[in-house]
Write a protein that holds these residues in place. Structure first.
Motif, mmCIF file in Angstrom:
data_model
loop_
_atom_site.group_PDB
_atom_site.id
_atom_site.type_symbol
_atom_site.label_atom_id
_atom_site.label_comp_id
_atom_site.label_asym_id
_atom_site.label_seq_id
_atom_site.Cartn_x
_atom_site.Cartn_y
_atom_site.Cartn_z
ATOM 1 N N UNK A 1 -51.868 -6.215 -3.727
ATOM 2 C CA UNK A 1 -50.505 -5.844 -3.322
ATOM 3 C C UNK A 1 -50.147 -5.001 -1.871
ATOM 4 N N UNK A 2 -51.475 -4.244 -1.549
ATOM 5 C CA UNK A 2 -51.371 -3.939 -0.244
ATOM 6 C C UNK A 2 -51.689 -4.887 0.804
ATOM 7 N N UNK A 3 -52.607 -5.834 0.579
ATOM 8 C CA UNK A 3 -52.786 -6.760 1.559
ATOM 9 C C UNK A 3 -51.513 -7.682 1.719
ATOM 10 N N UNK A 4 -50.769 -7.841 0.669
ATOM 11 C CA UNK A 4 -49.501 -8.584 0.491
ATOM 12 C C UNK A 4 -48.250 -7.731 1.450
ATOM 13 N N UNK A 5 -48.493 -6.616 1.226
ATOM 14 C CA UNK A 5 -47.603 -5.763 2.095
ATOM 15 C C UNK A 5 -47.685 -5.909 3.516
ATOM 16 N N UNK A 6 -49.127 -5.806 3.819
ATOM 17 C CA UNK A 6 -49.586 -5.998 5.229
ATOM 18 C C UNK A 6 -48.961 -7.481 5.958
ATOM 19 N N UNK A 7 -49.227 -8.406 4.685
ATOM 20 C CA UNK A 7 -48.741 -9.908 5.128
ATOM 21 C C UNK A 7 -47.516 -9.977 5.347
ATOM 22 N N UNK A 8 -46.695 -9.284 4.706
ATOM 23 C CA UNK A 8 -45.247 -9.272 4.886
ATOM 24 C C UNK A 8 -44.675 -8.749 6.220
ATOM 25 N N UNK A 9 -45.481 -7.651 6.595
ATOM 26 C CA UNK A 9 -44.921 -7.125 7.910
ATOM 27 C C UNK A 9 -45.417 -8.039 8.776
ATOM 28 N N UNK A 10 -46.381 -8.679 8.898
ATOM 29 C CA UNK A 10 -46.834 -9.602 10.026
ATOM 30 C C UNK A 10 -46.030 -11.003 9.935
ATOM 31 N N UNK A 11 -45.628 -11.442 8.739
ATOM 32 C CA UNK A 11 -44.740 -12.555 8.718
ATOM 33 C C UNK A 11 -43.157 -11.984 9.182
ATOM 34 N N UNK A 12 -42.795 -10.868 8.856
ATOM 35 C CA UNK A 12 -41.596 -10.453 9.563
ATOM 36 C C UNK A 12 -41.795 -10.598 11.031
ATOM 37 N N UNK A 13 -42.774 -9.860 11.645
ATOM 38 C CA UNK A 13 -42.707 -10.061 13.045
ATOM 39 C C UNK A 13 -42.894 -11.524 13.698
ATOM 40 N N UNK A 14 -43.857 -12.142 12.857
ATOM 41 C CA UNK A 14 -43.873 -13.759 13.291
ATOM 42 C C UNK A 14 -42.714 -14.286 13.251
ATOM 43 N N UNK A 15 -41.515 -14.095 12.421
ATOM 44 C CA UNK A 15 -40.280 -14.814 12.505
ATOM 45 C C UNK A 15 -39.657 -14.751 13.963
ATOM 46 N N UNK A 16 -39.977 -13.274 14.419
ATOM 47 C CA UNK A 16 -39.079 -13.026 15.715
ATOM 48 C C UNK A 16 -39.821 -13.506 16.914
ATOM 49 N N UNK A 17 -41.127 -13.795 16.837
ATOM 50 C CA UNK A 17 -41.990 -14.066 17.985
ATOM 51 C C UNK A 17 -41.360 -15.376 18.777
ATOM 52 N N UNK A 18 -40.734 -16.436 18.113
ATOM 53 C CA UNK A 18 -40.594 -17.614 18.866
ATOM 54 C C UNK A 18 -39.151 -17.211 19.652
ATOM 55 N N UNK A 19 -38.563 -16.203 19.367
ATOM 56 C CA UNK A 19 -37.265 -15.752 19.797
ATOM 57 C C UNK A 19 -37.103 -14.739 20.824
ATOM 58 N N UNK A 20 -37.956 -14.035 20.959
ATOM 59 C CA UNK A 20 -38.212 -12.617 21.559
ATOM 60 C C UNK A 20 -38.067 -13.081 22.952
ATOM 61 N N UNK A 21 -37.253 -12.151 23.681
ATOM 62 C CA UNK A 21 -37.102 -12.356 25.229
ATOM 63 C C UNK A 21 -38.398 -12.173 26.273
ATOM 64 N N UNK A 22 -39.125 -11.069 25.593
ATOM 65 C CA UNK A 22 -40.437 -10.745 25.959
ATOM 66 C C UNK A 22 -41.070 -9.879 25.215
ATOM 67 N N UNK A 23 -42.326 -9.666 25.329
ATOM 68 C CA UNK A 23 -42.981 -8.691 24.474
ATOM 69 C C UNK A 23 -42.443 -7.344 24.486
#
Length: 428
Positions: free
Chosen positions: A56-78
């Motif tokens: 469950x802890x690994x999955x929580x970390x994965x959800x955090x990473x996935x959440x950030x990845x969903x924004x990555x293609x849209x972000x103006x800059x880092x």
């Protein structure tokens, strides 16, 4: 009455610390209060982690990473990577036993993979009263945590300045539409930690029709109280005969914390203050210490402080606390510093003017003015001992009167009683 606080983090970041303090304050006031977080960072009887097992802890970390990845293609800059949350990734906690047993659900900061907009919609569908303490603007925007000068949230988000390809139907617009759907028929009472944030929420298209309240974050003023300055410095192995300027942030290098303004103002202070050789810096927080090596004064870097006693000692050891943040709601750091009798110098932005009374318990600086920031630091340093003592006393008294945990717990209890008596909204 059973209250359940929902927060992504337990003790990481200002919003999580404020939520944890409110949970503790309510329990001390006799309320049955508990907290559900993604993962716990310490053992606390009234705090439960959603992630219990290693998987469950690994999955929580994965959800955090996935959440950030969903924004990555849209972000103006880092630079804006953590300033916008689409909230497409999260987990459904509507059937969790603590949620089911609660009489009131109290939301705090819930993004970064903990609760998606769909997760929120499932909670609202339970028709339990929901209090939402807003620690930033995210709850009533299309996804940004602070909108800066953009006022799109007052109408319908789109053409978002945080996105690489702004458009009327961009990611912020779809986020706004998802929230509009989720909030329909919710028994929702938004609460701004500052009057500034509550005012913005009332101006928004998503919360404008709701009864938006304003209640500050609480502080244990018995824990955060002044230590004798020399003793505090000796405890932290700091010089006892220097004037110490304090800067603190969870991440020193974060753009919104205004470290560049601090650095430039210090250069001016070095030139202008007659006793500049008596000044040294005290800094604590996370981040790269190499940033500090170009500062024009000797510095003492304490790193990230977790022990409350050490934090109190650091505030007590300082002559003044400098907060050059460019975006703020109601900073815990200002509250903590003032409770320890240390005057504050900071920009006139967000909720800071509600805390710092100009030349009464600190110095309010013209927004983004390096010159006035240097002037404010020098003004505090030049005060005679009697005047400085009064500044310190005023700072402490203001926090005890306005932010003491017993005062804030009482205000929330009154709000809880009000929302539980209101009943569910009529069926459309």
């Amino acid at each position: 009455m059973k209250v359940l606080h929902l927060s992504t983090f337990h003790q990481f970041g200002g919003a999580a610390i404020a939520a944890s303090r409110l949970n503790q304050a309510l329990n001390r006031a006799g309320v049955s209060s508990a907290m559900l977080v993604s993962e716990t960072s310490a053992n606390e009887p009234t705090v439960t982690a959603l992630a219990q097992t290693a998987w469950q802890k690994r999955w929580a970390t994965a959800r955090f990473a996935l959440d950030r990845l969903t924004f990555l293609p849209f972000e103006r800059s880092r630079d804006v990577r953590f300033t916008f949350s689409p909230a497409l990734i999260g987990t459904d906690i509507s059937q969790h036993p603590l949620v089911q047993q609660a009489d009131i659900l109290h939301l705090h900061w819930t993004t970064f993979g903990f609760l998606s907009t769909r997760s929120l919609s499932n909670l609202f569908a339970l028709q339990k009263p929901v209090v939402w303490t807003m620690h930033d603007m995210w709850s009533f925007t299309g996804g940004c945590h602070h909108s800066g000068s953009c006022e799109g949230y007052q109408h319908q988000c789109g053409n978002c300045p945080f996105l690489r390809l702004p458009a009327p139907d961009d990611l912020s617009n779809s986020g706004w539409l998802r929230k509009q759907t989720a909030y329909q028929n919710a028994r929702l009472t938004p609460v701004g930690c500052s009057q500034w944030l509550a005012k913005r929420a009332r101006q928004s298209s998503l919360f404008g029709g709701l009864s938006v309240q304003s209640i500050p974050n609480p502080l244990d003023t018995h824990l955060f109280s002044p230590l004798e300055k020399t003793a505090a410095r000796q405890e932290l192995k700091l010089p006892t005969h220097k004037r110490l300027l304090l800067f603190a942030a969870a991440k020193v290098s974060a753009l919104g914390k205004g470290f560049a303004y601090f650095q430039q103002a210090l250069a001016l202070l070095r030139q202008q203050f007659p006793n500049a050789n008596d000044v040294e810096l005290l800094i604590f927080g996370g981040g790269d210490e190499s940033l500090l090596q170009e500062l024009p004064f000797n510095y003492h870097f304490l790193g990230s402080l977790k022990n409350p006693r050490q934090i109190v000692a650091a505030y007590s050891a300082a002559d003044l606390f400098v907060i050059p943040s460019l975006e703020e709601n109601l900073p815990n750091t200002i509250m903590e510093s003032m409770a320890c009798g240390t005057p504050v110098v900071g920009f006139e932005v967000g909720g800071i003017p509600e805390m710092v009374q100009h030349q009464q318990n600190g110095y309010l600086v013209q927004y983004r003015s390096v010159e006035d920031l240097a002037r404010g630091m020098q003004w505090v340093l030049e005060q005679p001992e009697a005047v400085f003592s009064q500044l310190a006393a005023n700072a402490r008294n203001y926090v005890v009167t306005h932010y003491d945990e017993a005062v804030i717990a009482r205000r929330y209890i009154e709000l809880y009683n009000s929302v539980t008596q209101a009943g569910p909204p009529p069926t459309p």
